[in-house]
Design a protein around this motif. Structure first.
Motif, PDB file in Angstrom:
ATOM      1  N   GLN B  96       0.466  -1.236   0.046  1.00  0.00           N
ATOM      2  CA  GLN B  96       0.028  -0.107  -0.019  1.00  0.00           C
ATOM      3  C   GLN B  96       1.374   1.129   0.118  1.00  0.00           C
ATOM      4  N   ARG B  97       1.584   1.387  -0.549  1.00  0.00           N
ATOM      5  CA  ARG B  97       2.953   2.236  -1.058  1.00  0.00           C
ATOM      6  C   ARG B  97       3.043   2.712  -2.485  1.00  0.00           C
ATOM      7  N   VAL B  98       3.479   3.936  -3.110  1.00  0.00           N
ATOM      8  CA  VAL B  98       4.327   4.515  -3.764  1.00  0.00           C
ATOM      9  C   VAL B  98       5.347   5.050  -4.005  1.00  0.00           C
ATOM     10  N   ARG B  99       5.781   4.061  -4.839  1.00  0.00           N
ATOM     11  CA  ARG B  99       7.519   5.122  -4.524  1.00  0.00           C
ATOM     12  C   ARG B  99       7.640   6.592  -6.345  1.00  0.00           C
ATOM     13  N   ALA B 100       7.804   7.286  -5.910  1.00  0.00           N
ATOM     14  CA  ALA B 100       7.719   9.063  -6.586  1.00  0.00           C
ATOM     15  C   ALA B 100       9.480   8.879  -6.434  1.00  0.00           C
ATOM     16  N   ARG B 101       9.232   9.543  -7.666  1.00  0.00           N
ATOM     17  CA  ARG B 101      10.039   9.965  -7.985  1.00  0.00           C
ATOM     18  C   ARG B 101      10.554  12.033  -8.907  1.00  0.00           C
ATOM     19  N   ASP B 102      11.250  12.656  -7.764  1.00  0.00           N
ATOM     20  CA  ASP B 102      11.684  14.051  -8.215  1.00  0.00           C
ATOM     21  C   ASP B 102      12.190  14.318  -9.495  1.00  0.00           C
ATOM     22  N   VAL B 103      11.077  14.492 -10.428  1.00  0.00           N
ATOM     23  CA  VAL B 103      11.826  14.674 -11.737  1.00  0.00           C
ATOM     24  C   VAL B 103      13.612  15.595 -12.281  1.00  0.00           C
ATOM     25  N   ASP B 104      13.016  16.141 -10.939  1.00  0.00           N
ATOM     26  CA  ASP B 104      14.068  17.506 -11.399  1.00  0.00           C
ATOM     27  C   ASP B 104      15.807  16.673 -10.528  1.00  0.00           C
ATOM     28  N   SER B 105      15.586  16.308  -9.275  1.00  0.00           N
ATOM     29  CA  SER B 105      16.689  16.156  -8.337  1.00  0.00           C
ATOM     30  C   SER B 105      16.875  14.664  -8.676  1.00  0.00           C
ATOM     31  N   GLY B 106      15.988  13.476  -9.258  1.00  0.00           N
ATOM     32  CA  GLY B 106      15.907  12.260  -9.359  1.00  0.00           C
ATOM     33  C   GLY B 106      15.584  11.852  -8.021  1.00  0.00           C
ATOM     34  N   GLU B 107      16.103  12.509  -7.042  1.00  0.00           N
ATOM     35  CA  GLU B 107      15.571  11.883  -5.503  1.00  0.00           C
ATOM     36  C   GLU B 107      13.905  11.220  -5.624  1.00  0.00           C
ATOM     37  N   GLU B 108      13.846   9.996  -4.440  1.00  0.00           N
ATOM     38  CA  GLU B 108      12.904   8.724  -4.629  1.00  0.00           C
ATOM     39  C   GLU B 108      12.548   8.849  -3.312  1.00  0.00           C
ATOM     40  N   SER B 109      11.565   8.742  -2.970  1.00  0.00           N
ATOM     41  CA  SER B 109      11.453   8.011  -2.047  1.00  0.00           C
ATOM     42  C   SER B 109       9.473   7.342  -1.797  1.00  0.00           C
ATOM     43  N   TRP B 110       9.489   6.526  -0.881  1.00  0.00           N
ATOM     44  CA  TRP B 110       7.924   5.548  -0.722  1.00  0.00           C
ATOM     45  C   TRP B 110       6.938   6.531   0.053  1.00  0.00           C
ATOM     46  N   THR B 111       6.399   6.791  -0.472  1.00  0.00           N
ATOM     47  CA  THR B 111       4.196   6.783   0.105  1.00  0.00           C
ATOM     48  C   THR B 111       3.683   6.019   0.563  1.00  0.00           C
ATOM     49  N   SER B 112       3.213   5.658   1.739  1.00  0.00           N
ATOM     50  CA  SER B 112       2.070   5.019   1.615  1.00  0.00           C
ATOM     51  C   SER B 112       0.566   5.919   1.812  1.00  0.00           C
ATOM     52  N   TYR B 113       0.032   4.632   1.194  1.00  0.00           N
ATOM     53  CA  TYR B 113      -1.197   4.812   1.051  1.00  0.00           C
ATOM     54  C   TYR B 113      -2.260   4.538   2.414  1.00  0.00           C
ATOM     55  N   ASP B 114      -4.108   4.602   2.176  1.00  0.00           N
ATOM     56  CA  ASP B 114      -4.446   3.773   2.760  1.00  0.00           C
ATOM     57  C   ASP B 114      -5.776   3.407   1.609  1.00  0.00           C
ATOM     58  N   LYS B 115      -6.004   4.996   0.685  1.00  0.00           N
ATOM     59  CA  LYS B 115      -6.040   4.954  -0.550  1.00  0.00           C
ATOM     60  C   LYS B 115      -5.834   5.851  -1.311  1.00  0.00           C
ATOM     61  N   LEU B 116      -6.504   4.953  -2.718  1.00  0.00           N
ATOM     62  CA  LEU B 116      -5.586   5.540  -3.480  1.00  0.00           C
ATOM     63  C   LEU B 116      -6.307   5.791  -5.096  1.00  0.00           C
ATOM     64  N   VAL B 117      -5.460   6.721  -5.384  1.00  0.00           N
ATOM     65  CA  VAL B 117      -6.632   7.313  -7.024  1.00  0.00           C
ATOM     66  C   VAL B 117      -5.506   7.494  -7.566  1.00  0.00           C
ATOM     67  N   ILE B 118      -5.694   6.385  -9.136  1.00  0.00           N
ATOM     68  CA  ILE B 118      -5.109   6.516  -9.755  1.00  0.00           C
ATOM     69  C   ILE B 118      -5.398   7.187 -10.935  1.00  0.00           C
ATOM     70  N   ALA B 119      -5.239   8.000 -11.638  1.00  0.00           N
ATOM     71  CA  ALA B 119      -5.083   9.379 -12.325  1.00  0.00           C
ATOM     72  C   ALA B 119      -4.410   9.919 -13.688  1.00  0.00           C
ATOM     73  N   THR B 120      -3.801   8.872 -14.050  1.00  0.00           N
ATOM     74  CA  THR B 120      -2.298   9.101 -14.971  1.00  0.00           C
ATOM     75  C   THR B 120      -2.903   9.675 -16.508  1.00  0.00           C
ATOM     76  N   GLY B 121      -4.178   9.368 -16.623  1.00  0.00           N
ATOM     77  CA  GLY B 121      -3.980  10.457 -18.325  1.00  0.00           C
ATOM     78  C   GLY B 121      -3.606   9.499 -19.333  1.00  0.00           C
ATOM     79  N   ALA B 122      -3.368   9.864 -20.333  1.00  0.00           N
ATOM     80  CA  ALA B 122      -3.074   9.322 -20.981  1.00  0.00           C
ATOM     81  C   ALA B 122      -2.264  10.245 -22.030  1.00  0.00           C
ATOM     82  N   ARG B 123      -0.800   9.203 -22.957  1.00  0.00           N
ATOM     83  CA  ARG B 123       0.296   9.731 -23.396  1.00  0.00           C
ATOM     84  C   ARG B 123      -0.079   9.784 -25.093  1.00  0.00           C
ATOM     85  N   PRO B 124       0.087  10.425 -25.584  1.00  0.00           N
ATOM     86  CA  PRO B 124       0.022  10.979 -27.546  1.00  0.00           C
ATOM     87  C   PRO B 124       0.525  10.134 -27.877  1.00  0.00           C
TER      88      PRO B 124
END
Lengths: 462, 462
Positions: B96-124
């Protein structure tokens, strides 16, 4: 008595939308060898758009003939025996015949029928007061009325116009006269114009009309019309004021023209209109149909009969009647009470029940009003619009929608009209998949914003 | 592992319409003391109208900020912990966690969730061909894309633009570029533009586009993009021709951005989008919702899943997800496939099934096409409109409507959209009580004319 005839005869009383649509559709289904069609019309014209008269008077439509969808000659070319300037003065139901009088010669004769269509329309309410028939006082029901008003406008020097009544015809005529450069005063019995709206929405129309330079006088009862020495109108007098007038337009409304039907014992409803079944047959009569402004229609939302004189219903009635009289099958299930109008660039629309209608038929409801725009807020010419929605308490069924706005507001009422017909709830409407692109709508269409708010109110949540 | 936290945490992946609508609605229902909301967005912007980009490029919208419905600061002011330029790179469903990366620094960390919403959209869809990444070749999916295109337009001397693709984005970008004074060529793989219409209706769009001075090239497959010595685009090459180009816009379409979800083993549909239930919960997952361009939606007419990337759906999904994630109740029942667009003054709309869709799902139908006008024929600016309707064989159920016309044509599709949702037949539609007045509609609305003809064809009568 019909034994001598080898084909059936359909007699149509009334040569405008309902009558001639019925005649045309019956002719489409049955040729002249099978069906004789005789149509009586007391005026000079057939199949014309009375709804177009304000735009003719206002100059948007330049030629009277443009308002005629089908001329007498065109009807005759399709083997319809059309008798103009001929008024039916009696129905003999037992004898299956009608007595008609030539308006000019006064000559009368009987015509028998196998099938009868009553499409006698409506007559304008003419106030019973001194001066109501003075020169310069005009109704706008018929093309002849429109022509007479245009003649007055052409010959009158003064520029002060008073419109009596602030319903559809009243506001449309206010626009027409403003466009012709008149100073326009609208004298209205109700507390706000457009009594087909709730007063809070009528108030928006009121404000917009004043913004257009129209003087709006509410809560005013016209008591008499004053005339000058030349017999022409001089002023309109209400209970407490006098409004100088060079021309007066009466837009007080109409009543079903059903004297003939009443005298013949046909069933009339509470509003004085003929009562029909779903196939537009006069109730209890196998071979008589009625449609257009002389009938009452079933309001699908309230479950009660209403009188709604409107060309679009008349045309549908005629289509249904002609199909059935021609041996086919069609029905008119009823209305939801949709109407749209405009005063210059202000668009006004409504469908379903007002608050007082809902009260009258015992429905409890929640009411919401929202502001939104016709297009995405960032798109050029996004114009503001107010949408009011009534939804039934507990069930959430949508009962009515009213819209006041600018370009793009009016026809949005169709969304609600279809939803009302389908019996949708506000919650169901919230999910409607409506056309979206920034030039056409905000991402939540204004009607959906209202539905969302109504659903939340019904269900007691956000 | 969440024991240390005293309140629930909702994690949202994707900061545009669906994601931030969900976050906002959840916040409306639950305050920060009850619910923590963390939202990750890899770009610079939140809650913007991608649909508005063509109008920004075309100059109708002057400022990028107008396309932003709600800024990061506004979201943060409502106690949403928004992390911009932060990309989620992994979902750990068991943990129940997501790993996220700072686009500029490249730093990564995990964030836990109780509820998750996936709204990643579309790519051309970027064509895999030589030159597709050349300077002067632009997509128009994001605000950054739009800005890059505007920069190219500002610095390019040549006036020849080639648009690849003739769907909504393609035709809207053709309009934008025409408005900016470019010579526009649209290169289209299909036999007619607007493949969301049947080809006979697409043909009308084709003719109208040519009338606007746009060169329309159908049946053309782009094989490569040529660049000059400076590395900038020089021409678009198809199987048999070469089109000189100073700027190229790719409007080929999009695919659901679901790599994360796929890698985590979440269920994807035939079009690559996430599959959800009616409450927008990812199927089989109690605490994960998905919405917007990354999901497939149920087409209520065909009964099958479709991928329809459209802001109006994304907003509705977000609303539903936020309500459910916030402890309320809401559903998204599905779509009927309504879309509306325009190229200059040509309006294009569709809802429901095309002929090939109906064939594919085994539905037999009758098809009719009618010509009518947006207003009463005699009213100024009554503009022609073509309406096509498909109705199911025997039942008469309306399956789809397509409209091509000028002002007043596009939003009429809403009438059909509501009727489709309600499962109405063409015969039922014929009786619809739509708004009528001469400035708004002919006495038979064009959609009703189509319905009447469709009903007649289904029932084999006039």
């Amino acid at each position: 008595m019909n034994m001598s005839r080898t084909r059936e005869r359909l007699v149509v009383i009334g040569g405008d939308a309902a009558g001639m649509s019925a005649a045309s559709q019956a002719r489409r289904l049955k040729g002249p060898d099978e069906l004789e069609i005789v149509a009586f019309e007391r005026g000079h014209f057939t199949s014309y758009s009375a709804c177009g008269i304000p735009y003719w008077v206002g100059g948007d439509v330049t030629d009277r003939d443009q308002l005629v969808a089908r001329t007498p000659e065109e009807h005759r070319a399709r083997a319809i025996d059309l008798r103009l300037r001929t008024e039916v003065v009696e129905l003999d139901l037992d004898g299956q015949r009608v007595r008609a009088r030539d308006v000019d010669s006064g000559e009368e004769s009987w015509t028998s029928y196998d099938k009868l269509v009553i499409a006698t329309g409506a007559r304008p309410i003419r106030p019973d007061m001194p001066g109501a028939d003075a020169a310069g006082v005009h109704g706008v029901q018929t093309l002849d009325d429109g022509q007479a008003l245009l003649d007055t406008l052409a010959h009158t020097r003064g520029r002060r116009a008073v419109v009596v009544g602030a319903g559809y015809i009243g506001v449309e005529m206010a626009e027409a006269l403003i466009k012709r450069g008149y100073e326009v005063t609208v004298v209205n019995r109700g507390s706000e114009p457009m009594s087909t709206l709730d007063p809070d929405m009528g108030r928006l129309v009121h404000e917009a009309m004043e913004g257009l330079g129209i003087t709006m006088v509410n809560d005013a009862e016209v008591t008499k019309i004053l005339t000058g020495d030349d017999g022409a109108v001089r002023a309109v007098v209400t209970q407490d004021r006098e409004f100088p007038a060079d021309v007066v337009v009466l837009g007080i409304g109409v009543r079903p023209e059903t004297a003939l039907a009443r005298d013949a014992g046909l069933p009339l409803g509470p509003h004085g209109g003929l009562l029909t079944d779903r196939s537009m047959r006069v109730r209890g009569r196998e071979n008589i149909w009625a449609g257009g402004d002389c009938v009452e229609v079933l309001d699908l939302v309230s479950g009660q009969e209403r009188h709604i004189p409107l060309g679009t219903h008349a045309n549908k009635h005629g289509q249904v009647i002609g199909t059935n009289a021609g041996g086919g099958y069609a029905t008119f299930p009823g209305v939801v009470g949709t109407a749209v109008s405009k005063v210059c660039d202000l668009e006004i629309a409504r469908t379903g029940l007002r608050e007082k209608d809902a009260h009258r038929v015992g429905l409890r409801f929640e009411s919401v009003t929202i502001e939104s725009t016709s297009r995405a807020g960032y798109y050029p010419n996004a114009s503001p619009m107010t949408v009011k929605m009534l939804a039934e308490h507990r069930t959430g069924r949508v009962l009515g929608v009213q819209i006041v706005g600018r370009e793009g507001a009016g026809k949005r009422v169709d969304i609600a009209a279809v939803a009302l017909t389908a019996g949708m709830t506000a919650e169901q409407m919230t999910a409607l998949d409506l056309g979206y692109a920034p030039p056409f709508s905000p991402v939540w269409d204004p009607v959906l914003v209202a539905a969302r708010k109504a659903a939340a109110k019904v269900h007691g949540s956000l």
